[in-house]
Scaffold this motif. Structure first.
Motif, PDB file in Angstrom:
ATOM      1  N   ALA A  73       0.829  -1.206   0.000  1.00 30.80           N
ATOM      2  CA  ALA A  73       0.000   0.000   0.000  1.00 30.80           C
ATOM      3  C   ALA A  73       0.861   1.254   0.000  1.00 30.80           C
ATOM      4  O   ALA A  73       0.504   2.269  -0.609  1.00 30.80           O
ATOM      5  CB  ALA A  73      -0.935   0.002   1.210  1.00 30.80           C
ATOM      6  N   ARG A  74       1.999   1.187   0.670  1.00 31.04           N
ATOM      7  CA  ARG A  74       2.875   2.343   0.706  1.00 31.04           C
ATOM      8  C   ARG A  74       3.548   2.566  -0.642  1.00 31.04           C
ATOM      9  O   ARG A  74       3.732   3.685  -1.094  1.00 31.04           O
ATOM     10  CB  ARG A  74       3.922   2.153   1.811  1.00 31.04           C
ATOM     11  N   THR A 116       0.179  12.716  -8.672  1.00 32.92           N
ATOM     12  CA  THR A 116      -0.702  13.819  -8.299  1.00 32.92           C
ATOM     13  C   THR A 116       0.051  15.141  -8.237  1.00 32.92           C
ATOM     14  O   THR A 116      -0.479  16.190  -8.625  1.00 32.92           O
ATOM     15  CB  THR A 116      -1.366  13.535  -6.943  1.00 32.92           C
ATOM     16  N   THR A 134       5.130   9.931   2.830  1.00 27.28           N
ATOM     17  CA  THR A 134       3.920   9.116   2.694  1.00 27.28           C
ATOM     18  C   THR A 134       3.506   8.565   4.047  1.00 27.28           C
ATOM     19  O   THR A 134       4.336   8.084   4.817  1.00 27.28           O
ATOM     20  CB  THR A 134       4.166   7.954   1.715  1.00 27.28           C
ATOM     21  N   ASP A 135       2.216   8.628   4.315  1.00 26.67           N
ATOM     22  CA  ASP A 135       1.720   8.077   5.577  1.00 26.67           C
ATOM     23  C   ASP A 135       2.051   6.592   5.681  1.00 26.67           C
ATOM     24  O   ASP A 135       1.882   5.835   4.719  1.00 26.67           O
ATOM     25  CB  ASP A 135       0.193   8.255   5.690  1.00 26.67           C
ATOM     26  N   ARG A 190       1.345   7.200  -6.573  1.00 30.62           N
ATOM     27  CA  ARG A 190       0.232   8.140  -6.774  1.00 30.62           C
ATOM     28  C   ARG A 190       0.598   9.543  -6.301  1.00 30.62           C
ATOM     29  O   ARG A 190       0.141  10.538  -6.879  1.00 30.62           O
ATOM     30  CB  ARG A 190      -1.013   7.617  -6.066  1.00 30.62           C
ATOM     31  N   THR A 191       1.408   9.653  -5.264  1.00 33.22           N
ATOM     32  CA  THR A 191       1.854  10.971  -4.811  1.00 33.22           C
ATOM     33  C   THR A 191       2.654  11.675  -5.905  1.00 33.22           C
ATOM     34  O   THR A 191       2.435  12.857  -6.194  1.00 33.22           O
ATOM     35  CB  THR A 191       2.711  10.837  -3.539  1.00 33.22           C
ATOM     36  N   ALA A 237       1.079   4.168  -2.836  1.00 33.36           N
ATOM     37  CA  ALA A 237       0.853   5.561  -2.442  1.00 33.36           C
ATOM     38  C   ALA A 237       1.978   6.460  -2.916  1.00 33.36           C
ATOM     39  O   ALA A 237       1.753   7.613  -3.304  1.00 33.36           O
ATOM     40  CB  ALA A 237       0.700   5.647  -0.927  1.00 33.36           C
TER      41      ALA A 237
END
Length: 461
Positions: free
Chosen positions: A403-404, A414, A459-460, A410-411, A407
């Motif tokens: 998931a990281r 975006t 990233t969270d 996608r970061t 992300a």
């Protein structure tokens, strides 16, 4: 305030050269506005900009050709994922050579249709010469190999399965690997063939021993679909060994070389395709490692007699008496009717750069992939999947959850900072860099690594 409505004839009477200047200027200003490899803001922001700029799709009164061209080319350029930018490295999508783009414009302006000789006299002759020459690169020992122009690897794979079905009937079994391009499975479905038998590829390529065991357990005709340049990792199946297995079991071999096929023009890396010439059919794609504007695909065949299955007659295109009188029959050269002279841009590129020029571009991209792998190996927080076989590099933050990894990608998308792909290997998700831009520098690659590290840190978790 909008100017007076233009004459409907203006778009037809204005010289092409004037429109070309407007388009080139709009491409430049759009890229300047974008300022990076893709627009920032993500899908919602891009869609909003398109809608705000476009307004009415079909206005009651037109804005005129110059305004329309300038506005919408600028819009699309500003909102593009630009393969010419060195940080746009996700997919098998190349920056087209300027000379190829110019040739493509000429083809568009002439607008011949490659479905009958009287619509494309010189273009059809050019296509025959160039496809024969490219087929001879794939099958150098064959007597008269040939190739059909396609829209890309997907259409080429579909044609390969169609020709095999016509040779063997609808009971033909297709044997593939888990890494095989999705178009092979889709082609089997479209053609009414049995569901392909898919072998696992835990190491990314077909295992000849596993293929031999599978063939021993299959009845009837079998087509093995091998790959020279997988989409996810850029790996090449062991073609000589697979050809031996096919010969021993009476199976036919098709190779999807849409990605790796142009290595044939590289003196340094051509050996990676040893065994390719033992296939019956081979898919190629020159809008990958060929730097052509899409579309520029080919299906090369060892035996031109296989193409007889595509013969088709329409009296308004290839009447029998015309063919007997010597007019070339083009309908059997494609499943499409109207089609562009896509061979022109390829022919211009081959003439302009030659074997050594195109081979050098391929070698540069191969070197950049090795450079990126070196940087990943030196980065303490990153993990390299494996040394690249072609120009694809898989890497990920060490110990990161899938998931990281997703992300991070996608970061970067975006924020408009970088375009990286994603691939699953050994049960984990990886960032994928596909390096097909010969102008990419080691400094660009270092920047890419820095962006990933920065995004990973923000990233969270």
């Amino acid at each position: 305030m909008r100017a007076a409505p233009p004459s409907p004839l203006a778009a037809r009477t204005t010289p092409l050269s004037r429109f070309l200047g407007i388009a080139l200027d709009a491409l430049r200003t759009g890229a300047e506005e974008r300022g990076g490899p893709l627009p920032a803001g993500g899908p919602a922001a891009v869609t909003a900009r398109v809608r705000d700029t476009l307004g009415a799709v079909l206005p009651e009164t037109g804005w005129g050709p110059e305004e329309a061209l300038r506005t919408l080319v600028h819009l699309v350029a500003a909102g593009a994922a630009d393969p010419a930018h060195p940080l746009c490295a996700a997919h098998l999508h190349t920056p087209p050579l300027a000379v190829a783009a110019a040739a493509d414009l000429a083809a568009t302006a002439l607008n011949p249709s490659m479905d009958s000789w009287d619509q494309a006299p010189a273009a059809s002759a050019l296509e025959a010469e160039v496809t024969a020459a490219l087929a001879a690169e794939v099958f150098p020992s064959a007597a008269r190999p040939d190739a059909l122009v396609t829209t890309g690897g997907t259409e080429a794979n579909q044609l390969a399965l169609l020709l095999a079905r016509e040779r063997h009937g609808p009971a033909l079994t297709t044997l593939t690997g888990a890494h095989t391009h999705h178009s092979v499975r889709r082609a089997a479905w479209l053609l009414g063939l049995p569901e392909p038998v898919t072998l696992p590829t835990p190491h990314g390529v077909l295992d000849p021993e596993a293929v031999a065991r599978a063939l021993a357990g299959l009845d009837g005709p079998v087509l093995l679909a091998a790959t020279a340049g997988t989409t996810d990792e850029g790996l090449i199946d062991p073609l000589p060994e697979l050809a031996d297995v096919c010969a021993a079991h009476g199976a036919e071999l098709h190779v999807d070389a849409a990605y790796g096929g142009p290595l044939l023009l590289s003196g340094t890396h051509r050996h990676l395709l040893d065994g390719l010439d033992r296939a019956r059919t081979v898919s190629l794609d020159l809008h990958k490692l060929g730097w052509q504007p899409a579309a520029a695909g080919l299906l090369a065949v060892r035996d031109p007699a296989d193409l007889a299955a595509l013969a088709h007659t329409a009296a308004y295109l290839n009447a029998g008496d015309d063919t007997e009188a010597g007019l070339p029959d083009l309908l059997g050269r494609s499943l499409r009717t109207t089609r562009r002279p896509d061979i022109l841009k390829a022919a211009v590129t081959l003439r302009a750069l030659g074997r050594t020029g195109l081979g050098a571009l391929t070698d540069l991209c191969m070197e950049r992939a090795q450079d990126l792998a070196d940087l990943v190996e030196k980065a303490p927080g990153l993990e390299l999947r494996a040394r690249p076989a072609l120009t694809t590099v898989l890497f990920r933050p060490t110990g990161a959850e899938d998931a990281r990894v997703a992300a991070i990608r996608r970061t970067l998308l975006t924020e408009g900072r970088a375009v990286l792909g994603r691939a699953r290997a050994d049960g984990r998700l990886w960032l994928k860099a596909t390096l097909l831009n010969p102008h990419t520098t080691p400094d660009d690659l270092a920047q890419l690594i820095s962006l990933v590290e920065l995004a990973e840190g923000g990233t969270d978790r």
